[in-house]
Design a protein around this motif. Structure first.
Motif, PDB file in Angstrom:
ATOM      1  N   LYS A  42       1.080  -1.430  -0.582  1.00  0.00           N
ATOM      2  CA  LYS A  42      -0.016   0.227  -0.413  1.00  0.00           C
ATOM      3  C   LYS A  42       0.882   1.082  -0.175  1.00  0.00           C
ATOM      4  CE  LYS A  42      -0.088   0.169   5.037  1.00  0.00           C
ATOM      5  NZ  LYS A  42      -1.101  -0.405   6.022  1.00  0.00           N
ATOM      6  N   ASN A  63      -4.857  -2.076   1.272  1.00  0.00           N
ATOM      7  CA  ASN A  63      -5.812  -1.784   2.001  1.00  0.00           C
ATOM      8  C   ASN A  63      -6.883  -1.502   1.038  1.00  0.00           C
ATOM      9  OD1 ASN A  63      -3.751  -2.238   3.830  1.00  0.00           O
ATOM     10  ND2 ASN A  63      -4.734  -0.049   5.210  1.00  0.00           N
ATOM     11  N   ILE A  87      -6.608  -6.167   3.250  1.00  0.00           N
ATOM     12  CA  ILE A  87      -6.315  -6.314   3.825  1.00  0.00           C
ATOM     13  C   ILE A  87      -7.333  -5.090   5.087  1.00  0.00           C
ATOM     14  CG2 ILE A  87      -3.822  -8.006   3.865  1.00  0.00           C
ATOM     15  CD1 ILE A  87      -2.509  -5.181   4.557  1.00  0.00           C
ATOM     16  N   ILE A 171      -5.319  -7.771  14.202  1.00  0.00           N
ATOM     17  CA  ILE A 171      -4.042  -6.227  14.284  1.00  0.00           C
ATOM     18  C   ILE A 171      -4.248  -6.004  15.795  1.00  0.00           C
ATOM     19  CG2 ILE A 171      -3.183  -3.997  13.788  1.00  0.00           C
ATOM     20  CD1 ILE A 171      -5.633  -4.002  11.589  1.00  0.00           C
ATOM     21  N   MET A 201       3.150  -8.235  11.876  1.00  0.00           N
ATOM     22  CA  MET A 201       3.564  -7.305  10.596  1.00  0.00           C
ATOM     23  C   MET A 201       5.363  -6.637  10.910  1.00  0.00           C
ATOM     24  SD  MET A 201       0.075  -5.319  11.383  1.00  0.00           S
ATOM     25  CE  MET A 201       0.725  -3.144  11.676  1.00  0.00           C
ATOM     26  N   SER A 202       5.587  -5.603  10.401  1.00  0.00           N
ATOM     27  CA  SER A 202       7.132  -5.534  10.211  1.00  0.00           C
ATOM     28  C   SER A 202       7.389  -5.477  12.072  1.00  0.00           C
ATOM     29  CB  SER A 202       7.180  -3.944  10.013  1.00  0.00           C
ATOM     30  OG  SER A 202       7.185  -4.284   8.348  1.00  0.00           O
ATOM     31  N   ARG A 217       1.352 -10.578   7.262  1.00  0.00           N
ATOM     32  CA  ARG A 217       2.264  -8.625   6.660  1.00  0.00           C
ATOM     33  C   ARG A 217       2.522  -8.160   6.732  1.00  0.00           C
ATOM     34  NH1 ARG A 217      -2.304  -9.965  10.206  1.00  0.00           N
ATOM     35  NH2 ARG A 217      -2.160  -7.788  10.911  1.00  0.00           N
ATOM     36  N   GLY A 219       4.807  -5.214   5.899  1.00  0.00           N
ATOM     37  CA  GLY A 219       4.939  -3.626   5.010  1.00  0.00           C
ATOM     38  C   GLY A 219       6.471  -2.433   5.059  1.00  0.00           C
ATOM     39  N   SER A 220       6.554  -1.843   5.512  1.00  0.00           N
ATOM     40  CA  SER A 220       7.360  -1.516   5.953  1.00  0.00           C
ATOM     41  C   SER A 220       9.582  -2.429   6.003  1.00  0.00           C
ATOM     42  CB  SER A 220       7.943  -0.245   7.180  1.00  0.00           C
ATOM     43  OG  SER A 220       7.233  -0.642   7.986  1.00  0.00           O
ATOM     44  N   ARG A 226       6.070   4.353   4.728  1.00  0.00           N
ATOM     45  CA  ARG A 226       5.832   5.257   4.484  1.00  0.00           C
ATOM     46  C   ARG A 226       5.303   6.408   4.681  1.00  0.00           C
ATOM     47  NH1 ARG A 226       3.358  -0.117   5.005  1.00  0.00           N
ATOM     48  NH2 ARG A 226       2.599   0.976   7.801  1.00  0.00           N
TER      49      ARG A 226
HETATM   50  C1  LIG Z   1      -0.587  -1.488   6.338  1.00  0.00           C
HETATM   51  C2  LIG Z   1      -0.235  -3.236   7.326  1.00  0.00           C
HETATM   52  C3  LIG Z   1       0.733  -3.711   7.180  1.00  0.00           C
HETATM   53  C4  LIG Z   1       1.843  -3.694   7.202  1.00  0.00           C
HETATM   54  O1  LIG Z   1       2.283  -2.560   8.668  1.00  0.00           O
HETATM   55  P1  LIG Z   1       3.933  -2.811   8.114  1.00  0.00           P
HETATM   56  O2  LIG Z   1       3.901  -2.198  10.377  1.00  0.00           O
HETATM   57  O3  LIG Z   1       3.780  -1.724   7.830  1.00  0.00           O
HETATM   58  O4  LIG Z   1       4.707  -4.006   8.269  1.00  0.00           O
HETATM   59  C5  LIG Z   1      -0.668  -4.607   8.233  1.00  0.00           C
HETATM   60  N1  LIG Z   1      -0.722  -5.502   8.017  1.00  0.00           N
HETATM   61  C6  LIG Z   1      -2.527  -4.031   7.862  1.00  0.00           C
HETATM   62  C7  LIG Z   1      -3.834  -4.304   8.002  1.00  0.00           C
HETATM   63  C8  LIG Z   1      -1.971  -3.170   7.703  1.00  0.00           C
HETATM   64  O5  LIG Z   1      -3.061  -2.037   6.899  1.00  0.00           O
END
Ligand SMILES: *Cc1c(COP(=O)(O)O)cnc(C)c1O
Length: 229
Positions: A42, A63, A87, A171, A201-202, A217, A219-220, A226
């Motif tokens: 995203k 997202n 997600i 989350i 997540m990260s 999941r 991302g960063s 971001r």
């Molecule tokens: C953005 C997001 C992630 C990834 O987050 P990071 O901290 O960048 O890894 C994972 N899950 C959801 C639902 C998100 O919105």
């Protein structure tokens, strides 16, 4: 715009995340192949996604339905094995676009959305796989079915969607110790015979793997920070 100086980092970041996933799985006595890395792209341009694809990454998370619909169809044409997970919290009026573009919708969290997904699936002739998102921290601003309603909602979704309902997602609250939330989600999934656990997540994917995550999941840690929303 993509910054060409960021692109080499994606390959190195991806390698690091993969090795940390493998190590976390090994520490937990689990098969690393049982953990799917969902690369959360995203806000990052299609060029960044293409860079990850070049490193063999085929599963991505987005997202927002509009952003996913803008970015992914062209990539998917070039890479038919690409898999897209939605997600983010999903509005019922976006359900039809979501059903069209997603392979997995991870944010099923209320009966009205289940209704919208079911009728969209009938009209589109395709049903993505589904995860129920559980608001394990009972945070008012967050998507996800409340913990107290989770058992009933999960059972209703299993009755409605059958094997398309594959698991649960959460989350944890931002400042909380995530471990109890991961344990709660794992317990709920076990109670309902669901094999897929999307958590981590990260900042906490290794902890999530220790608690049985089958999808993380990230991302960063792959794509860099971001821009602030
Ligand atoms: C953005 C997001 C992630 C990834 O987050 P990071 O901290 O960048 O890894 C994972 N899950 C959801 C639902 C998100 O919105």
């Amino acid at each position: 715009m993509s910054d060409p100086h960021l692109l080499p980092a994606i390959s190195a970041n991806l390698a690091l995340v993969r090795s940390r996933i493998a190590a976390a799985a090994a520490r937990a006595g689990r098969d690393p192949a049982a953990v799917t890395l969902v690369a959360v792209s995203k806000t990052h341009p299609a060029e960044a996604v293409a860079e990850a694809i070049a490193e063999g990454q085929l599963v991505f998370g987005e997202n927002r339905v509009q952003e996913a619909a803008a970015k992914f169809p062209a990539l998917r044409e070039a890479h038919p094995n690409l898999r897209l997970h939605l997600i983010g919290g999903l509005q019922t009026n976006k359900a039809r676009d979501a059903v069209r573009v997603a392979d997995v919708i991870e944010s099923l969290d209320r009966p009205s959305l289940a209704d919208a997904i079911e009728s969209a699936a009938q009209r589109e002739g395709r049903l993505p796989r589904l995860l129920v998102q559980v608001n394990t921290g009972n945070e008012p601003q967050k998507s996800g079915v409340a913990l107290a309603e989770a058992d009933g909602f999960i059972a209703a979704c299993q009755a409605r969607f059958g094997v398309a309902l594959i698991g649960l997602m959460c989350i944890p609250p931002a400042e909380a110790d995530p471990a109890p939330h991961f344990a709660t989600l794992a317990g709920l999934a076990a109670r309902h015979g669901l094999a897929t656990l999307s958590m981590g997540m990260s900042s906490d994917y290794e902890i999530a793997i220790a608690h049985g995550a089958t999808m993380v999941r990230v991302g960063s840690a792959i794509f860099g920070h971001r821009p602030a929303a």
